[in-house]
Design a protein around this motif. Sequence first.
Motif, PDB file in Angstrom:
ATOM      1  N   GLU A  23      29.218  31.931  25.192  1.00  0.00           N
ATOM      2  CA  GLU A  23      29.027  32.670  26.367  1.00  0.00           C
ATOM      3  C   GLU A  23      30.172  32.815  27.275  1.00  0.00           C
ATOM      4  O   GLU A  23      30.241  32.509  28.591  1.00  0.00           O
ATOM      5  CB  GLU A  23      27.622  32.217  27.000  1.00  0.00           C
ATOM      6  CG  GLU A  23      26.722  32.258  26.034  1.00  0.00           C
ATOM      7  CD  GLU A  23      25.336  32.364  26.891  1.00  0.00           C
ATOM      8  OE1 GLU A  23      25.180  32.853  27.963  1.00  0.00           O
ATOM      9  OE2 GLU A  23      24.263  32.164  26.103  1.00  0.00           O
ATOM     10  N   PRO A  24      31.326  33.076  27.003  1.00  0.00           N
ATOM     11  CA  PRO A  24      32.438  33.328  27.910  1.00  0.00           C
ATOM     12  C   PRO A  24      32.554  34.188  28.806  1.00  0.00           C
ATOM     13  O   PRO A  24      33.153  34.037  30.269  1.00  0.00           O
ATOM     14  CB  PRO A  24      33.779  33.559  26.770  1.00  0.00           C
ATOM     15  CG  PRO A  24      33.348  34.081  25.818  1.00  0.00           C
ATOM     16  CD  PRO A  24      31.905  33.558  25.641  1.00  0.00           C
ATOM     17  N   SER A  25      31.376  34.989  28.978  1.00  0.00           N
ATOM     18  CA  SER A  25      31.423  36.098  29.886  1.00  0.00           C
ATOM     19  C   SER A  25      30.490  36.026  30.976  1.00  0.00           C
ATOM     20  O   SER A  25      30.495  36.610  32.215  1.00  0.00           O
ATOM     21  CB  SER A  25      31.002  37.312  29.286  1.00  0.00           C
ATOM     22  OG  SER A  25      29.544  37.433  29.100  1.00  0.00           O
ATOM     23  N   VAL A  26      29.889  34.590  30.955  1.00  0.00           N
ATOM     24  CA  VAL A  26      28.617  34.451  32.049  1.00  0.00           C
ATOM     25  C   VAL A  26      29.204  34.303  33.471  1.00  0.00           C
ATOM     26  O   VAL A  26      30.271  33.504  33.926  1.00  0.00           O
ATOM     27  CB  VAL A  26      28.022  33.012  31.726  1.00  0.00           C
ATOM     28  CG1 VAL A  26      27.046  32.481  32.845  1.00  0.00           C
ATOM     29  CG2 VAL A  26      27.105  33.071  30.529  1.00  0.00           C
ATOM     30  N   GLY A  27      28.495  35.062  34.422  1.00  0.00           N
ATOM     31  CA  GLY A  27      29.023  35.116  35.962  1.00  0.00           C
ATOM     32  C   GLY A  27      30.339  35.659  35.990  1.00  0.00           C
ATOM     33  O   GLY A  27      30.884  35.624  37.161  1.00  0.00           O
ATOM     34  N   LEU A  28      31.077  36.276  34.920  1.00  0.00           N
ATOM     35  CA  LEU A  28      32.198  36.884  35.423  1.00  0.00           C
ATOM     36  C   LEU A  28      32.189  38.435  35.785  1.00  0.00           C
ATOM     37  O   LEU A  28      31.186  39.255  35.274  1.00  0.00           O
ATOM     38  CB  LEU A  28      33.126  36.948  34.237  1.00  0.00           C
ATOM     39  CG  LEU A  28      33.663  35.386  33.833  1.00  0.00           C
ATOM     40  CD1 LEU A  28      34.563  35.598  32.633  1.00  0.00           C
ATOM     41  CD2 LEU A  28      34.011  34.687  35.072  1.00  0.00           C
ATOM     42  N   ALA A  29      32.878  39.063  36.598  1.00  0.00           N
ATOM     43  CA  ALA A  29      32.871  40.190  36.877  1.00  0.00           C
ATOM     44  C   ALA A  29      33.388  41.200  35.746  1.00  0.00           C
ATOM     45  O   ALA A  29      34.289  40.805  34.886  1.00  0.00           O
ATOM     46  CB  ALA A  29      34.014  40.640  38.143  1.00  0.00           C
TER      47      ALA A  29
ATOM     48  N   LEU B  85      41.263  28.047  40.751  1.00  0.00           N
ATOM     49  CA  LEU B  85      41.406  29.150  40.103  1.00  0.00           C
ATOM     50  C   LEU B  85      39.953  29.822  40.249  1.00  0.00           C
ATOM     51  O   LEU B  85      39.044  29.020  40.496  1.00  0.00           O
ATOM     52  CB  LEU B  85      41.687  29.141  38.878  1.00  0.00           C
ATOM     53  CG  LEU B  85      42.893  28.574  38.148  1.00  0.00           C
ATOM     54  CD1 LEU B  85      43.209  28.470  36.991  1.00  0.00           C
ATOM     55  CD2 LEU B  85      44.086  29.537  38.879  1.00  0.00           C
ATOM     56  N   SER B  86      39.733  31.213  39.981  1.00  0.00           N
ATOM     57  CA  SER B  86      38.542  31.902  39.944  1.00  0.00           C
ATOM     58  C   SER B  86      37.904  31.607  38.549  1.00  0.00           C
ATOM     59  O   SER B  86      38.560  31.196  37.775  1.00  0.00           O
ATOM     60  CB  SER B  86      39.034  33.455  40.066  1.00  0.00           C
ATOM     61  OG  SER B  86      39.193  33.643  38.580  1.00  0.00           O
ATOM     62  N   GLY B  87      36.741  32.021  38.588  1.00  0.00           N
ATOM     63  CA  GLY B  87      36.118  31.435  37.245  1.00  0.00           C
ATOM     64  C   GLY B  87      36.476  32.230  36.171  1.00  0.00           C
ATOM     65  O   GLY B  87      36.619  31.583  35.001  1.00  0.00           O
ATOM     66  N   GLY B  88      37.037  33.519  36.340  1.00  0.00           N
ATOM     67  CA  GLY B  88      37.701  34.149  34.939  1.00  0.00           C
ATOM     68  C   GLY B  88      38.767  33.516  34.610  1.00  0.00           C
ATOM     69  O   GLY B  88      39.161  33.410  33.684  1.00  0.00           O
ATOM     70  N   GLU B  89      39.537  33.126  35.809  1.00  0.00           N
ATOM     71  CA  GLU B  89      40.852  32.451  35.350  1.00  0.00           C
ATOM     72  C   GLU B  89      40.566  30.872  34.723  1.00  0.00           C
ATOM     73  O   GLU B  89      41.276  30.703  33.803  1.00  0.00           O
ATOM     74  CB  GLU B  89      41.997  32.262  36.572  1.00  0.00           C
ATOM     75  CG  GLU B  89      42.152  33.487  37.128  1.00  0.00           C
ATOM     76  CD  GLU B  89      42.763  33.720  38.675  1.00  0.00           C
ATOM     77  OE1 GLU B  89      43.207  34.834  39.236  1.00  0.00           O
ATOM     78  OE2 GLU B  89      42.477  32.569  39.295  1.00  0.00           O
ATOM     79  N   GLN B  90      39.567  30.353  35.257  1.00  0.00           N
ATOM     80  CA  GLN B  90      39.430  29.250  34.517  1.00  0.00           C
ATOM     81  C   GLN B  90      38.963  29.321  33.065  1.00  0.00           C
ATOM     82  O   GLN B  90      39.265  28.708  32.200  1.00  0.00           O
ATOM     83  CB  GLN B  90      38.083  28.307  35.434  1.00  0.00           C
ATOM     84  CG  GLN B  90      38.715  27.970  36.600  1.00  0.00           C
ATOM     85  CD  GLN B  90      37.752  27.060  37.550  1.00  0.00           C
ATOM     86  OE1 GLN B  90      37.045  26.286  36.821  1.00  0.00           O
ATOM     87  NE2 GLN B  90      37.869  26.941  38.933  1.00  0.00           N
ATOM     88  N   GLN B  91      38.132  30.295  32.947  1.00  0.00           N
ATOM     89  CA  GLN B  91      37.942  30.587  31.437  1.00  0.00           C
ATOM     90  C   GLN B  91      38.897  31.003  30.725  1.00  0.00           C
ATOM     91  O   GLN B  91      38.872  30.495  29.557  1.00  0.00           O
ATOM     92  CB  GLN B  91      36.824  32.138  31.467  1.00  0.00           C
ATOM     93  CG  GLN B  91      36.431  32.177  30.155  1.00  0.00           C
ATOM     94  CD  GLN B  91      35.298  31.130  29.561  1.00  0.00           C
ATOM     95  OE1 GLN B  91      34.218  30.976  29.949  1.00  0.00           O
ATOM     96  NE2 GLN B  91      35.765  30.402  28.495  1.00  0.00           N
TER      97      GLN B  91
END
Length: 243
Positions: free
Chosen positions: A159-165, A134-140
């Motif tokens: 920090e759930p937003s780190v590195g996400l679009a 999955l993409s990083g956001g989906e993994q989150q």
Amino acid sequence: MLHVESLHAGYDNLRVLHGIDLDVPAGDLLAVIGANGAGKTTVLRAVSGLIRPSSGRVTVDGRAVTGLRAEKVAAAGLAHVPENRLVFPSLTVADNLALGGWTRRSSRLTDDRDRVLDLFPRLRSRLAQPAGTLSGGEQQMVVIGRGLMAGPKVLVLDEPSVGLAPRLVAEIFAALARLRDEAGLAILLVEQNARAAFRVADRVAVMDRGRIATKGTPAELAGDDRVQRAYLGGGYSESSTVD
Ligand SMILES: Nc1ncnc2c1ncn2[C@@H]1O[C@H](COP(=O)(O)OP(=O)(O)OP(=O)(O)O)[C@@H](O)[C@H]1O
Ligand SMILES: [Mg+2]
């Protein structure tokens, strides 16, 4: 719902937290911001039982959990979504979610999973996919969903937003707002992305070197020149929304 009083904690000989007081009622979202090394992650670890506080008091839903091991704190109703976004990469999304609900009666698991999929509709078509693809956001979303499968009353996130679009950040924060407003969860959110945090939070606490330097509503803190310069880069406006 989550109550933290005079919490002191650290690592070996390093004292990191010097008396943290926080209160997060049901249906409330408190964001904690602060510079690197201020102790934000340490607060979450000490609250969720990953490290043992040297003094202070933590209660979850009225139960004292200070110094209990993480699984006991989880059983009291606290789900911790740590910063590294760890899924079990070779397991499917469905199995990753099911692992979060292993303490639940099986009759509840389907309902719990439906609620997670309602919150993160992207995951529905990916249930059979290995989570590592999955993409990083989906993994989150999987990691948050896994935490929700235990039926918590308190959700703490690092920090759930780190590195996400930005679009993914908005989706995840919109899900947090729904968990607060519809499920009445108490949410403690640690964030570097102060602007996103200010849009969703009911209240914000600013940490500095192991202490809470200041607390207030986003509007109050946005009016504080120091906070504005250090964390918002002059760009926050009260009318901003999460989309
Ligand atoms: N496992 C550890 N062992 C020893 N010291 C640690 C450990 N984890 C963190 N520290 C130290 O504790 C202090 C606070 O770290 P913490 O990770 O809580 O900060 P933070 O506010 O989450 O920072 P960041 O924004 O970079 O995530 C730092 O000085 C850090 O070096
Ligand atoms: Mg941290």
